[in-house]
Design a protein around this motif. Structure first.
Motif, PDB file in Angstrom:
ATOM      1  N   ARG A 187       0.603  -1.134  -0.411  1.00 26.28           N
ATOM      2  CA  ARG A 187      -0.171  -0.074  -0.273  1.00 26.28           C
ATOM      3  C   ARG A 187       0.735   1.586   0.073  1.00 26.28           C
ATOM      4  NH1 ARG A 187      -2.714   3.886   3.104  1.00 26.28           N
ATOM      5  NH2 ARG A 187      -1.171   3.869   4.709  1.00 26.28           N
ATOM      6  N   ASP A 233      -2.576   2.285  -4.779  1.00 23.75           N
ATOM      7  CA  ASP A 233      -3.170   3.216  -4.088  1.00 23.75           C
ATOM      8  C   ASP A 233      -4.682   2.388  -3.068  1.00 23.75           C
ATOM      9  OD1 ASP A 233      -1.955   5.720  -4.770  1.00 23.75           O
ATOM     10  OD2 ASP A 233      -2.642   5.502  -7.257  1.00 23.75           O
ATOM     11  N   ALA A 234      -4.742   2.585  -1.954  1.00 20.14           N
ATOM     12  CA  ALA A 234      -5.639   2.032  -1.106  1.00 20.14           C
ATOM     13  C   ALA A 234      -5.732   3.171  -0.077  1.00 20.14           C
ATOM     14  CB  ALA A 234      -4.967   0.464  -1.337  1.00 20.14           C
ATOM     15  N   GLY A 235      -6.497   3.233   0.138  1.00 21.66           N
ATOM     16  CA  GLY A 235      -6.817   4.329   1.265  1.00 21.66           C
ATOM     17  C   GLY A 235      -5.744   5.374   1.392  1.00 21.66           C
ATOM     18  N   PHE A 241      -9.082  -0.142   3.421  1.00 23.23           N
ATOM     19  CA  PHE A 241      -8.515  -0.511   2.617  1.00 23.23           C
ATOM     20  C   PHE A 241      -8.105  -1.366   1.026  1.00 23.23           C
ATOM     21  CE2 PHE A 241      -5.710   2.458   4.709  1.00 23.23           C
ATOM     22  CZ  PHE A 241      -6.970   3.464   5.798  1.00 23.23           C
ATOM     23  N   ASP A 282     -10.683  -3.794  -0.417  1.00 18.03           N
ATOM     24  CA  ASP A 282     -11.477  -3.821  -1.864  1.00 18.03           C
ATOM     25  C   ASP A 282     -10.549  -2.980  -2.807  1.00 18.03           C
ATOM     26  OD1 ASP A 282     -12.903  -5.725  -0.860  1.00 18.03           O
ATOM     27  OD2 ASP A 282     -14.887  -3.856   0.007  1.00 18.03           O
ATOM     28  N   ALA A 283     -10.612  -1.859  -1.792  1.00 21.32           N
ATOM     29  CA  ALA A 283      -9.487  -0.647  -2.811  1.00 21.32           C
ATOM     30  C   ALA A 283      -8.263  -1.589  -3.353  1.00 21.32           C
ATOM     31  CB  ALA A 283      -8.985   0.267  -2.535  1.00 21.32           C
ATOM     32  N   ARG A 300      -7.701  -4.755  -4.174  1.00 23.68           N
ATOM     33  CA  ARG A 300      -8.073  -5.366  -4.616  1.00 23.68           C
ATOM     34  C   ARG A 300      -8.320  -5.440  -5.908  1.00 23.68           C
ATOM     35  NH1 ARG A 300     -12.189  -7.742  -2.683  1.00 23.68           N
ATOM     36  NH2 ARG A 300     -11.112  -8.746  -1.106  1.00 23.68           N
ATOM     37  N   VAL A 301      -9.056  -4.001  -5.969  1.00 20.75           N
ATOM     38  CA  VAL A 301      -9.013  -3.151  -7.790  1.00 20.75           C
ATOM     39  C   VAL A 301      -7.913  -3.241  -8.448  1.00 20.75           C
ATOM     40  CG1 VAL A 301     -10.053  -1.547  -9.087  1.00 20.75           C
ATOM     41  CG2 VAL A 301     -11.425  -2.662  -6.247  1.00 20.75           C
ATOM     42  N   ARG A 302      -7.028  -2.535  -7.572  1.00 18.56           N
ATOM     43  CA  ARG A 302      -5.661  -1.587  -8.018  1.00 18.56           C
ATOM     44  C   ARG A 302      -4.615  -2.872  -8.176  1.00 18.56           C
ATOM     45  NH1 ARG A 302      -6.142   3.510  -9.606  1.00 18.56           N
ATOM     46  NH2 ARG A 302      -7.135   4.686  -7.070  1.00 18.56           N
TER      47      ARG A 302
END
Length: 397
Positions: A24, A45-47, A60, A62-63, A65-67
């Motif tokens: 992260r 980028d997560a959080g 953070f 889910d974000a 995982r998306v990235r």
């Protein structure tokens, strides 16, 4: 954990594999970098792009995982810590890629003693760790103690749990007088770090850890205070303060003052790998008083440095330190008992020398290429031998 991830990644790359380490982004100044040929560190980028307490990381997932879904493809996904696993396992299932999980620390229910493990830091951690242990294709534990916890507490299947011991760089972490990688013998290091002179030539002891209650730093201070004044070394505490425990350093300084050794305890902050190696090399003894350790990498680094260790009988420390051979392992957390063990080393050079030689000899058999080969054996069991040269992703929370 970060030391293990990086060194295993570099050893995998040296064996012909491509590795990406995903973590992260905790600062806007961080950008992707190639650490060594075959190893790329990527920041996702997560959080918020700033440090946050570990207990907030759950928000953070889910974000992250998306990235991560925008990257790859990978032949193996290996998650380190539960946050990474929760983000990666669903994606690995979607892609049909084997998922390997390592924990490095495992939450303990609040009803259990602190010595059983870390407290659950966020609402979903305990359930998440159990799901990862029961669902991942393989679990890589760092010690017998951690493997037992995965099976007994998390419900992991024993036939999917493999133990891969960490390694140590024996050229960086080496005793005084042993040649470095550049072929130059290190000079004798008999004073405290940062140029300070040890009290009355008694040298210094080291604790190197993240500064949080789990690491038992209060016990280290109380044990040093209980050593007789004519033998007592300076206590040097190396490590970064945890964002979860604001004011903890002030508490430790106050504790040292209450015991009358405020001037004999110094906090030197986080150390680079080279600075930590020099710090350990010059120490008379290293203390590892943690309530819980999955292995205790500092104990292995001290062994490679030829320095005796006094460690708590917690988790993997029983395996990292061979009691009476490479150091002393104590079941008690009584400072007087620890002071007695320290006195036995500080007052008996022959005993200290025997521990030092045995510690270095053991460490020489534990290196990072051997550790990476243990990982590859796990990966081969999931992917098959093929042509290898796989693309791995190692996730570090």
């Amino acid at each position: 954990m970060n030391v293990v991830v990086r060194h295993q990644a570099e050893a995998l790359a040296a064996a012909g594999h491509q590795v990406e380490i995903l973590t992260r982004r905790s600062s806007t100044e961080l950008s992707d970098v190639q650490l060594t040929p075959g190893v790329t560190l990527r920041f996702l980028d997560a959080g918020p792009a700033r440090p946050v307490p570990k207990g907030d990381h759950e928000g953070f997932i889910d974000a992250f995982r998306v990235r991560m879904a925008a990257l790859g493809p990978y032949d193996v996904i290996h998650s380190h810590h539960w946050f990474s696993g929760m983000a990666a396992l669903p994606l690995a299932r979607l892609r049909g890629v084997p998922h390997v999980q390592s924990f490095h620390s495992i939450a303990a229910d609040e009803s259990t003693p602190l010595s059983a493990g870390e407290r659950a830091e966020s609402p979903g951690r305990m359930a998440g760790e159990a799901w990862l242990a029961q669902t991942s294709d393989a679990i890589v534990a760092i010690s017998e103690a951690e493997a037992d916890t995965v099976v007994r507490r998390l419900g992991g299947s024993p036939d999917r749990v493999a133990i891969v011991l960490p390694g140590v760089d024996g050229t960086l972490f080496r005793p005084t007088g042993v040649a470095s990688a550049a072929g130059v013998a290190s000079p004798a290091e008999v004073t405290s770090p940062a140029g300070a002179t040890s009290p009355a030539g008694r040298g210094y002891a080291v604790v190197a850890a993240r500064l949080q209650p789990l690491k038992g730093l209060d016990l280290a201070i109380e044990a040093i205070a209980a050593v007789s004044a004519e033998l007592r070394p300076e206590l040097v505490i190396a490590g970064d303060a945890s964002s979860d425990y604001d004011g903890y350093i002030d508490e430790l300084q106050a504790l040292a003052a209450r015991h009358g050794i405020a001037s004999g305890v110094r906090f030197v902050g986080p150390q680079s790998r080279a600075d930590l190696a020099g710090l350990l090399r010059g120490a008379r003894v290293v203390l590892v008083p943690s309530h819980s350790e999955t292995y205790g990498l500092v104990a292995l680094e001290a062994a490679a440095s030829g320095v005796p260790v006094v460690a708590a009988a917690a988790g993997g420390l029983r395996e990292a330190v061979v009691n009476g051979d490479t150091g002393v392992v104590l079941d008690s957390r009584d400072p007087e008992v620890w002071a007695e063990a320290l006195t036995g080393i500080l007052s008996n050079p022959a005993f200290a020398r025997r521990l030092s030689l045995a510690a270095r000899e053991r460490a020489e058999h534990l290196d990072w290429p051997r550790s990476a080969e243990g990982l590859l054996a796990v990966y081969r069991s999931l992917v098959g031998p093929g042509d290898e040269g796989w693309r791995h992703t190692l996730l570090s929370a």
